[in-house]
Design an enzyme around this catalytic site. Structure first.
Site, PDB file in Angstrom:
ATOM      1  CD  GLU A 227      -2.828  -1.073   2.288  1.00  0.00           C
ATOM      2  OE1 GLU A 227      -4.065  -1.499   2.046  1.00  0.00           O
ATOM      3  OE2 GLU A 227      -2.394  -0.669   3.442  1.00  0.00           O
ATOM      4  CD  GLU A 310      -4.661  -5.623   2.724  1.00  0.00           C
ATOM      5  OE1 GLU A 310      -5.460  -4.803   3.085  1.00  0.00           O
ATOM      6  OE2 GLU A 310      -3.424  -5.597   2.959  1.00  0.00           O
TER       7      GLU A 310
END
EC number: 3.2.1.23
Length: 707
Positions: A227, A310
């Site tokens: 991320e 995710e």
């Protein structure tokens, strides 16, 4: 109840603006525990890289040739396994949050959920806790875990970092990075930082190379960073990571990034021109398909199978909050929206596990003074609970959805996890922390400095650091302030002529999140007054711009407007107290205290002597060979705050007055037939009856916000 987190563009945005991440037998026992207090028993340099040819064709394949029958590749906006279309239905399950003896059990439960792929991070700090000290045994045996996953039929998506976040201490970075001067610029192309990353990957990546799918192993993809688009925009750094990975893993392995499903995060976090597959994550319940369309803009044509890397089954919880819970039905419905149109998803988490020892992380908010440490439990409200239990609506609802899109029949519903209530356990005082130091004052390695130093500067990467200074006695109450303390300081005073264990006076607590000024009572002394400040590390920040989170006293200490100098610092990892000692003073302390305090002594006098002073307590219980050893939980209702050790294993922090976690999970492999020991380090006031309760279930109803 706190406002529910919003998850657009990453899983960790919420109301405080989290940015996207989320002698005697008794003496011998204490001695062994002290040896493992900081690093519990299981836990556990660069040449320039050649540039890759810019003319290399996109591979997105983990086979040496797309024409072979064995391989994993991306084409036609689909995943292909052995030349057959493949839908990833995966889940995160972190080997470092589960005892190795339970890896197979948790993987089998993930299999019964319907998963075909396991995703896991690799925390650098677990494997290199000190510079050059490499650990790949016990809970750090990643190769064994990956082979176990393959044995049970899973593919693996491996997230090698070097940064992982994961609500794990320092986002997986080893805390010794913070001791390096000049300071490193983390997650960047800073040459000094890249040198250390490359040294680490030069160890890690050769270990996983034989386990790539193309080599007969389970690993189909390897993630670069984590991320990053929610943090920075340093493409040189990301490209350098790709070059390291390609050098060790080959040009045909599928590398991938994961970023929040927004243009800004994808612009910053993806790696154009390197044939790195760009995956996305986003809030559960959002319409996934517009985000998957956006994802296509960051992958070459035909190379963008829709993947939520995710898919959030639950959420994290900090101390002082209500336990996070999400609807089973709405979670299952959101998953069906992805799978029904041949999208892929990885459940975060499939099984959360436990932040044993000192490994739980922390988050900040709009500024560094906002600090929220994570629970010991990482249950995450996942379908497979912390203890492995699957008898819950979320597991059933998700399994029902996954069954519709599975090409094989799912295994039978797993059995209920066996747990046992072993009952009440009477605890007995062994020694105060100060008493131990009085016996070891000539043997503990002390660091001296004009000003207080950080924990990292003295090599103390977790646990506690005791600071000592002196000031002149006076007849009046004084005011004490520490403008910057990370994270929580207990303050004591005593006459300098007294032994450290005698005539102490508890002053109070200064906490990072409140930073109050303390009033120090007048102490009658014919000498200077000793000031003792015990600072506890609650977990290095694991995400955001304030990740440079050193611990300890990080400012001057001010008494009545004057700065105090001449400090002594005692590292309390407690793994160094017996070095080179022929006689174990901890045993002597334990024997002395056992003589002084009867097991049945009236508690009022005991409490008066020990209130708000860190004290070790011990209890023992037996498990008959006629009974199976089963999981249990230790209820700390009535206790205040501290750490617990079962058979020398640090099971983590308890803090029931803050909540919401009341009970600490104790996996059966830690226990044994016959005698078992529990040692508790209580930092303040113990349960009035000096008992804990070994119960058969979790409890997240402690603290003022739990209800």
């Amino acid at each position: 109840m706190n406002q529910k987190p919003t998850r657009r563009g990453g899983r960790r945005k919420n109301h405080w603006v989290m940015m996207a991440c989320k002698g005697s037998r008794k003496g011998k026992l204490l001695f062994a525990v002290l040896l493992t207090l900081s690093l519990w028993a299981f836990f556990p340099t660069i040449a320039p890289l050649p540039a890759l040819s810019s003319s290399s064709p996109p591979s997105f394949s983990s086979s040496s040739s797309e024409g072979t029958n064995h391989g994993f590749r991306i084409s036609d906006d689909m995943f292909w396994k052995d030349n057959q279309p493949f839908q990833i239905i995966g889940g995160d399950l972190h080997y470092f949050r589960v005892l190795p003896q339970y890896w197979e059990d948790r993987l089998l439960r993930a299999k019964a959920l319907g998963l075909n792929t396991i995703q896991t991070y690799v925390p650098w700090n677990l494997h290199e806790p000190h510079p050059g000290k490499l650990v790949f045994e016990g809970m750090a045996d990643i190769e064994l875990f990956l082979k176990q996953a393959q044995k049970l039929g899973f593919l693996v998506m491996l997230r090698v970092g070097p940064y992982i976040c994961a609500e794990w201490d320092f986002g997986g970075f080893p805390a010794w990075l913070l001791s390096i001067e000049p300071a490193l610029k983390l997650r960047s192309s800073d040459p000094s930082f890249l040198h250390l990353v490359e040294s680490w990957w030069n160890v890690l990546l050769p270990k996983i190379h034989p386990l790539l799918y193309k080599n007969g192993g389970p690993i189909i993809m390897v993630q670069i960073e984590n991320e990053f688009g929610s943090y920075g925009d340093d493409k040189i750094y990301l490209h350098h990571l790709v070059r390291i990975a390609r050098r060790h893993l080959g040009s045909d392995v599928i590398l991938y990034t994961t970023d929040g499903g927004s243009k800004d995060t994808l612009d910053r976090g993806t790696i154009p021109g390197e044939d790195v597959y760009s995956a996305v994550d986003f809030s559960t319940g959002e319409d996934p398909w517009p985000i998957f369309e956006l994802q296509k803009k960051y992958n070459p044509p035909g190379k963008s199978p829709p993947l939520s890397a995710e898919f959030y089954t639950g959420w994290l919880t900090h101390w002082g909050e209500r336990i996070a819970e999400t609807s089973a039905r709405s979670t299952a419905a959101a998953l069906q929206k992805i799978l029904s149109l041949n999208g892929s998803a990885v459940l975060y988490m499939a099984h959360g596990g436990t932040n044993f020892g000192y490994f739980s992380g922390a988050n900040t908010g709009a500024n560094a003074s906002i600090y929220h440490p994570d629970l010991t439990s990482y249950d995450y409200d996942a379908p497979i609970k912390e203890s492995g239990d699957v008898d819950n609506p979320k597991f059933r609802e998700l399994r029902s959805v996954i069954q519709k899109y599975s090409h094989v029949s799912l295994p039978p519903f797993p059995p209920i996890t066996e747990r046992r209530r072993y009952g009440l356990l009477k605890m007995k005082k062994v020694s105060s922390l100060f008493e131990i130091f009085s016996h070891l004052s000539g043997h503990v390695e002390v660091v001296e400095s004009q000003q207080p130093l950080s924990m990292e500067a003295v090599g103390q990467l977790s646990g506690f650091l005791l600071y000592q200074s002196q000031y002149e006695a006076n007849k009046y109450t004084s005011s004490l302030s520490i403008p910057k303390v990370h994270d929580r300081a207990q303050v004591f005073v005593s006459c300098s002529l007294d032994d450290i264990k005698k005539n102490w006076t508890y002053v109070g607590v200064i906490e990072r999140w409140s930073n109050e000024v303390l009033l120090v009572p007048s102490v009658k002394c014919a000498s200077n007054i000793n000031l003792f400040i015990l600072v506890e590390n609650h977990g290095h920040v694991n995400y955001g711009p304030y990740i440079y989170d050193k611990k300890g006293i990080l400012s001057d200490v001010i008494l009545d407007g004057s700065i105090l100098y001449q400090w002594k610092m005692y590292p309390i990892s407690l793994d160094n107290l017996n070095k080179n000692l022929e006689v174990n003073p901890i045993i002597q302390v334990a024997e002395t205290q056992n003589a002084e305090i009867s097991f049945h002594e009236d508690f009022s006098s005991h409490s008066k002597r020990t209130s708000n002073v860190p004290v070790f307590y011990e209890g023992r219980f037996n498990i008959s060979t006629a009974n199976k050893v089963k999981d249990t939980y230790i209820s700390f209702r009535g206790w205040t705050k501290g750490f617990a050790f079962v058979n020398n294993f640090n099971i983590g922090r308890f803090w029931p007055v803050m909540g919401p976690q009341c009970n600490l999970y104790v996996p059966a492999p830690i226990l044994q037939h016959g005698e078992n020991s529990l040692v508790v380090l209580e930092l303040h006031v113990p349960n009035p009856e000096l008992v804990v309760d070994l119960v058969g279930k979790p409890d997240f109803t402690c603290g003022s916000k739990a209800h």
